[in-house]
Every structure is written in C-alpha cells, then in structure tokens.
Design an enzyme around this catalytic site. Structure first.
Site, PDB file in Angstrom:
ATOM      1  N   SER A  53       0.834  -1.208   0.000  1.00 35.43           N
ATOM      2  CA  SER A  53       0.000   0.000   0.000  1.00 35.43           C
ATOM      3  C   SER A  53       0.872   1.264   0.000  1.00 35.43           C
ATOM      4  O   SER A  53       1.690   1.451   0.919  1.00 35.43           O
ATOM      5  CB  SER A  53      -0.908  -0.029   1.234  1.00 35.43           C
ATOM      6  OG  SER A  53      -1.186   1.265   1.686  1.00 35.43           O
TER       7      SER A  53
HETATM    8  N1  LIG Z   1      -6.055   9.035   2.332  1.00 37.49           N
HETATM    9  C1  LIG Z   1      -5.750   7.787   2.992  1.00 37.49           C
HETATM   10  C2  LIG Z   1      -5.966   6.663   2.020  1.00 37.49           C
HETATM   11  C3  LIG Z   1      -5.811   5.324   2.684  1.00 37.49           C
HETATM   12  C4  LIG Z   1      -6.255   4.203   1.776  1.00 37.49           C
HETATM   13  O1  LIG Z   1      -6.916   4.398   0.744  1.00 37.49           O
HETATM   14  N2  LIG Z   1      -5.896   2.995   2.156  1.00 37.49           N
HETATM   15  C5  LIG Z   1      -6.320   1.837   1.417  1.00 37.49           C
HETATM   16  C6  LIG Z   1      -5.131   0.932   1.183  1.00 37.49           C
HETATM   17  S1  LIG Z   1      -3.942   1.713   0.136  1.00 37.49           S
HETATM   18  C7  LIG Z   1      -7.337   1.095   2.269  1.00 37.49           C
HETATM   19  O2  LIG Z   1      -7.219   1.023   3.465  1.00 37.49           O
HETATM   20  N3  LIG Z   1      -8.370   0.555   1.631  1.00 37.49           N
HETATM   21  C8  LIG Z   1      -9.391  -0.176   2.300  1.00 37.49           C
HETATM   22  C9  LIG Z   1     -10.527   0.678   2.722  1.00 37.49           C
HETATM   23  O3  LIG Z   1     -10.432   1.926   2.625  1.00 37.49           O
HETATM   24  O4  LIG Z   1     -11.546   0.123   3.158  1.00 37.49           O
HETATM   25  C10 LIG Z   1      -4.308   7.792   3.496  1.00 37.49           C
HETATM   26  O5  LIG Z   1      -3.472   8.415   2.847  1.00 37.49           O
HETATM   27  O6  LIG Z   1      -4.029   7.191   4.538  1.00 37.49           O
END
Ligand SMILES: N[C@@H](CCC(=O)N[C@@H](CS)C(=O)NCC(=O)O)C(=O)O
Length: 239
Positions: free
Chosen positions: A32
């Site tokens: 990620s």
């Molecule tokens: N804006 C957030 C984005 C975080 C994000 O999109 N994380 C993804 C993985 S890269 C995630 O957790 N996806 C699962 C979900 O949101 O349910 C950050 O920068 O921390």
C-alpha cells in the site's frame, strides 16, 4: 528461538530508551503506497513499530475489532498509547513531532511549514487522487484505462514539474514529508511505466528521493511494494 529472544531484548531496550513508552502499533499492508510512506518515515526516525499486517484483500480491515477502532477501516492506521490516527499524511506530521530529533522533516518555521502543507495537500487532493483515479479501477476491477483520466494525471504531473522549478526539494532547502508523500506517489506512477519523459525536473527529483531514502530501506520497503502493485496492474492489462 534465538531470533525471538533477540527481538524481545531489542524491544525491551527500545522501551527503556523511550522512557518506558511502548512503540506505536502500525496496521498496514506492505504494497500500500500510503503505508509505505509511514514505514519509510519509521526507518528515518528509528521508530520500532509494533507491526500488524492487515490484509485488506481478504477483508481483515472489516473485522469488528478494527472497525470499532477506525470506522473508516483504512490503512495505514496507528495506535500510539491512547491516540488512534489514520490518514497517512496526518500520521507523518504526528510522527515527526512526536519522535523526530528535530523539526527538519516538518519544519516549524511558519512559511516553510505552509509550503510543506501545501505540497502534502496537493498530493492528497490532486496528485495521488488522480493517480488513483486513473490506475485503481484497472487494478481492482479490471476496468479499461481512460484517456480523460490520463490527461488529468498528466496535468497534475505538469503542476508538480512547475513546483520543482529551480528547486532541489519540493518545499524546503532539504528533504521534508512533502517529498516523502509525493515521492512515493511518483515512484508508483513510474513503476506502472507511465511516460515521465515530459517531466525532467520530476525525474531528477525522483532520483534524489530514491538516493535520500536508500539508507532507510528504499528498495525493500518502497520499490518492492511498487513492483508488487505494478505486477498486479500488468496482469489486469493482459487479461
Ligand atoms: N487518504 C488515505 C488513504 C488510505 C487508503 O486508501 N488505504 C487503502 C489501502 S492503500 C485502504 O485502506 N483501503 C481499504 C478501505 O479503505 O476500506 C491515506 O493516505 O491514509
């Protein structure tokens, strides 16, 4: 067994050095991009995270224990004593303030900090957002790439190129968390073999970014994660 003993001893020494404070827990998944930012900063600041892999591909982030802690169920998430924090860029500035030996990575000088914040928010709202909008539907749903989204990403990269005019680093005379978050985004764009030929300043800066982070596990943490996502992307393109 020897490794376990060694880890326990190292954790204990770390605990004493931190004045009896346990290291923050980091919920993450290695490929990620926002998680890679936190892992890289952790190495720079010598934070011995208590690492908890959360496999979002298998739905582990939707389990009640995690959702009760972070109702937005995203990673990276950290737990540092009573503080539970998500949004990678907010985590970056918190970790520098809490664990940095100085403020270099997130300068206290008001005008420099304003520039760092501007670039960090550019990444969140524009660069990473457009990158994600262009590539992620293909990676996760096998959708075809869209030309209009490609143009939007190129526009964001052009703006980044303008920001780098006459600059070594994005927001200060030295490397800051603005370079860290934008650098992880652009390194992922590069790993997807997106054409960066029109952005020579960005390419030079990206090389400086890699060199700066080399002693902090750039290859193992960032490049390998970027390559894993690139493989997933290519596999979907070939289908
Ligand atoms: N804006 C957030 C984005 C975080 C994000 O999109 N994380 C993804 C993985 S890269 C995630 O957790 N996806 C699962 C979900 O949101 O349910 C950050 O920068 O921390």
């Amino acid at each position: 067994m020897v490794d376990d003993t060694r880890r326990i001893v190292e954790e204990f020494v770390f605990y004493i050095l931190r004045g009896g404070k346990m290291p923050p827990i980091l919920y993450y998944l290695p490929p990620s991009p926002p998680c890679r930012c936190i892992l890289l900063l952790g190495k720079m600041l010598d934070i011995n995270f208590d690492l908890k892999v959360l496999n979002i591909m298998e739905g582990e982030h939707m389990k009640p224990d995690f959702v009760s802690m972070n109702p937005q169920h995203c990673i990276p998430t950290i737990k540092d004593e009573t503080l539970i924090l998500w949004e990678s860029r907010a985590i970056l500035s918190y970790l520098v303030a809490m664990y940095g030996k100085d403020d270099a990575l997130y300068p206290a000088d008001i005008k420099t900090r304003a520039l760092v914040d501007s670039r960090v928010q550019f990444d969140l709202g524009t660069l990473y957002a457009r990158f994600s909008d262009y590539f992620m539907p293909t990676i996760f749903m096998g959708a075809p790439l869209e030309e209009s989204k490609k143009s939007k990403l190129n526009e964001a990269l052009y703006w980044l190129e303008c920001m780098l005019k006459g600059k070594t680093w994005l927001a200060a005379e030295h490397f800051t968390i603005a370079d860290l978050t934008c650098g992880v985004t652009v390194s992922q764009i590069e790993a997807f073999e997106f054409d960066l030929r029109n952005y020579p300043k960005t390419r030079d800066w990206l090389q400086r970014f890699k060199d700066e982070l080399e002693p902090y596990g750039y290859q193992e943490i960032n490049q390998s994660g970027a390559d894993v996502l690139a493989e997933m992307f290519k596999a979907k393109l070939l289908k």
